[in-house]
Design a protein around this motif. Structure first.
Motif, mmCIF file in Angstrom:
data_model
loop_
_atom_site.group_PDB
_atom_site.id
_atom_site.type_symbol
_atom_site.label_atom_id
_atom_site.label_comp_id
_atom_site.label_asym_id
_atom_site.label_seq_id
_atom_site.Cartn_x
_atom_site.Cartn_y
_atom_site.Cartn_z
ATOM 1 N N GLN A 51 0.806 -1.219 0.000
ATOM 2 C CA GLN A 51 0.000 0.000 0.000
ATOM 3 C C GLN A 51 0.839 1.268 0.000
ATOM 4 O O GLN A 51 0.347 2.335 -0.342
ATOM 5 N N SER A 52 2.102 1.167 0.397
ATOM 6 C CA SER A 52 2.949 2.360 0.407
ATOM 7 C C SER A 52 4.419 1.961 0.339
ATOM 8 O O SER A 52 4.780 0.819 0.634
ATOM 9 N N TRP A 53 5.242 2.919 -0.069
ATOM 10 C CA TRP A 53 6.679 2.730 -0.155
ATOM 11 C C TRP A 53 7.350 3.699 0.811
ATOM 12 O O TRP A 53 7.001 4.872 0.857
ATOM 13 N N GLU A 54 8.329 3.201 1.548
ATOM 14 C CA GLU A 54 9.085 4.069 2.450
ATOM 15 C C GLU A 54 10.540 4.136 1.984
ATOM 16 O O GLU A 54 11.225 3.104 1.924
ATOM 17 N N PRO A 55 11.023 5.317 1.617
ATOM 18 C CA PRO A 55 12.420 5.421 1.194
ATOM 19 C C PRO A 55 13.368 5.141 2.357
ATOM 20 O O PRO A 55 13.183 5.669 3.456
ATOM 21 N N ILE A 56 14.362 4.290 2.110
ATOM 22 C CA ILE A 56 15.315 3.911 3.150
ATOM 23 C C ILE A 56 16.688 4.529 2.898
ATOM 24 O O ILE A 56 17.334 5.038 3.806
ATOM 25 N N CYS A 57 17.120 4.484 1.639
ATOM 26 C CA CYS A 57 18.474 4.941 1.342
ATOM 27 C C CYS A 57 18.576 5.326 -0.129
ATOM 28 O O CYS A 57 17.994 4.679 -0.993
ATOM 29 N N HIS A 58 19.330 6.383 -0.400
ATOM 30 C CA HIS A 58 19.680 6.773 -1.761
ATOM 31 C C HIS A 58 21.196 6.955 -1.787
ATOM 32 O O HIS A 58 21.723 7.793 -1.060
ATOM 33 N N ARG A 59 21.875 6.167 -2.587
ATOM 34 C CA ARG A 59 23.338 6.255 -2.630
ATOM 35 C C ARG A 59 23.811 6.377 -4.076
ATOM 36 O O ARG A 59 23.364 5.642 -4.950
ATOM 37 N N ASP A 60 24.702 7.341 -4.304
ATOM 38 C CA ASP A 60 25.240 7.506 -5.649
ATOM 39 C C ASP A 60 26.053 6.281 -6.030
ATOM 40 O O ASP A 60 26.763 5.695 -5.195
ATOM 41 N N VAL A 61 25.962 5.897 -7.288
ATOM 42 C CA VAL A 61 26.631 4.678 -7.725
ATOM 43 C C VAL A 61 28.149 4.795 -7.618
ATOM 44 O O VAL A 61 28.837 3.796 -7.393
ATOM 45 N N LEU A 62 28.696 5.996 -7.725
ATOM 46 C CA LEU A 62 30.147 6.159 -7.592
ATOM 47 C C LEU A 62 30.595 5.884 -6.161
ATOM 48 O O LEU A 62 31.653 5.298 -5.934
ATOM 49 N N LYS A 63 29.789 6.304 -5.186
ATOM 50 C CA LYS A 63 30.115 5.980 -3.792
ATOM 51 C C LYS A 63 30.002 4.482 -3.558
ATOM 52 O O LYS A 63 30.843 3.872 -2.886
#
Length: 199
Positions: A51-63
């Motif tokens: 029913q919903s999505w909770e953002p956990i992490c966003h990491r740049d691919v270079l990192k």
């Protein structure tokens, strides 16, 4: 993009931190098999019944590449950059694989970062993963025969380009486009990351 991982890395009793690391490793691993990858890795938690999505992490691919660098064989990998402002048509992974095929077999060729990697330029960072270390050496040796950045005043080019002293013209597809190639290394990856972070 869905992630891929080795079953042996999964443990039912993983902590939240361990699970996040596994998810990020899985997503980053998938970039080695997806020619359209590049940019940030996103991890979400799907709530019950979707029913919903909770953002956990966003990491740049270079990192992520820096974090998991030692998981991959640098001897089989080459870094490639070219100036997208100089091209007439898109350059696809199959184009790069075909171009270098006479010198070595490439399993994967794709853009790593989704943004230019040097200030005020159209240079993008690509990764070439060869079948063997010998293939990577033969391709790099071929590129070195092409000489340096023809006609460029190195004092006026981005610092990053000085890390790619050898290049060849992409004569089979776009004769005016020059491909700059160097061996993969953790130091060079850090230079590329720094060039993005200082944009």
């Amino acid at each position: 993009m869905m992630g891929t991982t080795d079953e042996s890395m999964y443990n039912y009793d993983l902590s939240a931190k361990g699970s996040l690391d596994l998810f990020l490793r899985s997503l980053f691993s998938a970039t080695f098999t997806d020619r359209l990858s590049g940019g940030p890795l996103h991890v979400y938690r799907l709530r019950l019944h979707g029913q919903s999505w909770e953002p956990i992490c966003h990491r740049d691919v270079l990192k992520a590449y820096a974090d998991y660098y030692d998981d991959y064989d640098e001897e089989k990998t080459l870094f490639l950059i070219f100036n997208s402002a100089k091209i007439f048509d898109p350059v696809y992974s199959d184009d790069l694989k075909s171009f270098f095929r006479a010198y070595g077999e490439i399993d994967i060729a794709h853009r790593v970062a989704h943004i230019p990697i040097a200030k005020n330029t159209g240079f993008y960072f690509h990764r070439l993963v060869c079948k063997t270390a010998e293939d990577a050496t033969r391709i790099h040796d071929h590129v070195k025969k092409g000489g340096g950045p023809h006609g460029l005043d190195l004092s006026k080019v981005p610092v990053l380009l000085r890390e790619f002293p050898d290049g060849v013209f992409f004569h089979t597809m776009q004769p005016t486009l020059r491909l700059y190639v160097n061996r993969c290394s953790k130091r060079l990856l850090q230079v590329i990351r720094d060039s993005v972070s200082t944009k």
